[in-house]
Design an enzyme around this catalytic site. Structure first.
Site, PDB file in Angstrom:
ATOM      1  N   HIS A 296       0.837  -1.197   0.000  1.00 30.08           N
ATOM      2  CA  HIS A 296       0.000   0.000   0.000  1.00 30.08           C
ATOM      3  C   HIS A 296       0.874   1.251   0.000  1.00 30.08           C
ATOM      4  CE1 HIS A 296       0.758   0.938   4.268  1.00 30.08           C
ATOM      5  NE2 HIS A 296       0.623  -0.366   4.502  1.00 30.08           N
TER       6      HIS A 296
ATOM      7  N   CYS B 245       3.570  -4.541   6.722  1.00 33.97           N
ATOM      8  CA  CYS B 245       3.221  -4.274   5.329  1.00 33.97           C
ATOM      9  C   CYS B 245       4.421  -3.717   4.555  1.00 33.97           C
ATOM     10  CB  CYS B 245       2.074  -3.274   5.251  1.00 33.97           C
ATOM     11  SG  CYS B 245       0.475  -3.986   5.718  1.00 33.97           S
TER      12      CYS B 245
END
Length: 454
Positions: free
Chosen positions: A409, A430
């Site tokens: 992301h 992430c």
């Protein structure tokens, strides 16, 4: 004159005596059966109704019934053994009412139909025990069946007529004979018949199918490999039992699982050549494929029953299967935690390179081969910080890759990307990507694309 009077007196006395005898006879037999009376073949003359009933019941209890199979006596029992009952009272009452003791009739025969009954539980228990014991020494009937002939195929085996008694039908047959007054009961036509005979249509169809199966073989194409399913292996899985074709599903599953273990990539580490040219071992992730054992078992059974040679790919579960023999293929995302770099390859061509920020040490980005399983825009990522407080981070692009919340992301809160920045300002696991680069990543990476992290 005196002689005449004496004669009159004598005649009077004689007649009076006859009258007394007549009255006495009639009175006596008003509650007894007349001499010579027989009921159901038994003499009951001079007996009261109650006495006659006792005599008939005793005779009934002592009556012996013989069970014969041809010339052989296979069993015997008495009326008492099976709780045989007859309603004698109504017949005896009727006969007593009908007789006229004043007519000096001294003989009558009653041949009324016996209203016989049984103590059903006692009768069935006694006779079934008797017949089952006799059956133990007798030959069992066998259905026609199909047997394997070594590794050559199958053949029909004809039925065998045994001489064991069919207990339920024999008991009914015995009761019918007793009702008919038959004390010698012939049972030689009461054997258990084979349920399946050689001309049974289903049996013939199964034999035809099995003889076709006897010629079946096949092969699996798995990647760039071929696995032969030999005819002898097929025959080892097939049998005929309980009048139906059966498969040894345990053995078939074992075989399919062995193929899956040999060729599948799920839950297996991989040897991967990196962009730098180094060869590394990447641990297993969620990405990979295996043979779908249950689905393939069903298809394999159908292929065998069809009786034709088959050649095909097995049923596959998971992701990444292809005929080249490698599941990552030439379209993938590569992430190096050590160099904090991300590369995107499409059909073997490098289309994008960018710096990233991976997980903070202790919240490391998981190594392994994963896959993009969703793509979302304008999402909010939620979780817990190290101090236990919660966070909610809006992102423009979100591409999850595992089942714990890790994904790719944009991260507009990161002031820089690459280098050692992740060691002090890393993510919760992430892969953070620059907001200026993330739209290109989102556009280039399709659903299902493998993501190799090492």
């Amino acid at each position: 004159m005196k002689k005449a009077n004496k004669l009159k007196i004598g005649v009077f006395v004689f007649l009076f005596s006859l009258l007394v005898v007549y009255i006495g006879f009639g009175s006596y037999y008003s509650s007894r059966f007349l001499p010579g009376t027989t009921v159901y073949g038994q003499s009951v003359g001079q007996l009261t109704k109650e006495q006659a009933e006792v005599k008939l019941i005793n005779r009934l209890n002592e009556t012996t019934y013989m069970l014969r199979d041809g010339d052989k006596v296979v069993g015997q029992f008495t009326g008492k053994d099976i709780g045989l009952k007859v309603d004698y009272n109504s017949d005896l009452t009727a006969r007593m009412t009908q007789q006229n003791p004043w007519l000096f009739k001294t003989s009558q025969t009653v041949n009324a139909t016996q209203n016989q009954g049984f103590d059903e539980a006692s009768a069935k228990s006694y006779l079934s025990n008797l017949l089952n014991k006799e059956n133990q020494s007798r030959t069992e009937s066998k259905d026609a069946s199909i047997q394997r002939t070594g590794n050559q195929g199958f053949q029909l085996v004809s039925e065998t007529q045994g001489n064991q008694f069919n207990v339920d039908s024999v008991m009914s047959y015995i009761f019918e004979n007793i009702q008919s007054g038959n004390q010698n009961i012939q049972l030689n036509n009461q054997y258990i018949k084979p349920a399946v005979t050689s001309d049974n249509a289903d049996l013939q169809n199964n034999l035809k199918t099995l003889n076709n199966v006897a010629n079946v073989s096949g092969s699996y194409t798995i990647g760039n490999n071929t696995e032969v399913v030999s005819n002898s292996l097929v025959l080892s899985w097939v049998d005929f039992k309980d009048n139906k074709i059966n498969f040894d599903e345990t053995a078939m599953r074992t075989y399919l699982r062995s193929l899956s273990q040999k060729y599948s990539t799920v839950n297996k580490s991989r040897i991967f050549k990196t962009t730098s040219g180094a060869v590394v071992t990447v641990p297993a992730g969620t990405y990979g494929w295996s043979i779908n054992t249950e689905s393939e078992l069903s298809q394999l059974k159908q292929d065998i029953l069809n009786g034709n040679k088959f050649s095909r790919q097995p049923k596959i579960s998971g992701s990444g299967y292809n005929t080249s023999g490698t599941d990552i293929g030439d379209t993938y995302v590569e992430v190096s935690v050590a160099s904090q770099k991300l590369w995107i390859y499409k059909q073997g061509q490098l289309v994008l390179t960018t710096d990233v920020v991976t997980g903070l040490p202790g919240q490391d980005t998981p190594r392994g081969v994963w896959a993009v399983w969703s793509k979302q825009q304008n999402a909010v990522l939620r979780g817990l910080n190290n101090d236990g407080t919660s966070y909610a981070s809006p992102v423009n692009y979100w591409m999850p890759i595992d089942n714990t919340g890790v994904g790719l992301h944009d991260a507009n809160w990161q002031p820089k990307f690459g280098g050692t920045w992740y060691q002090t300002h890393g993510s919760h696991g992430c892969i953070n990507i620059s907001p200026s680069v993330m739209p290109k990543v989102y556009a280039d990476v399709a659903m299902g694309t493998p993501v190799v992290i090492y």
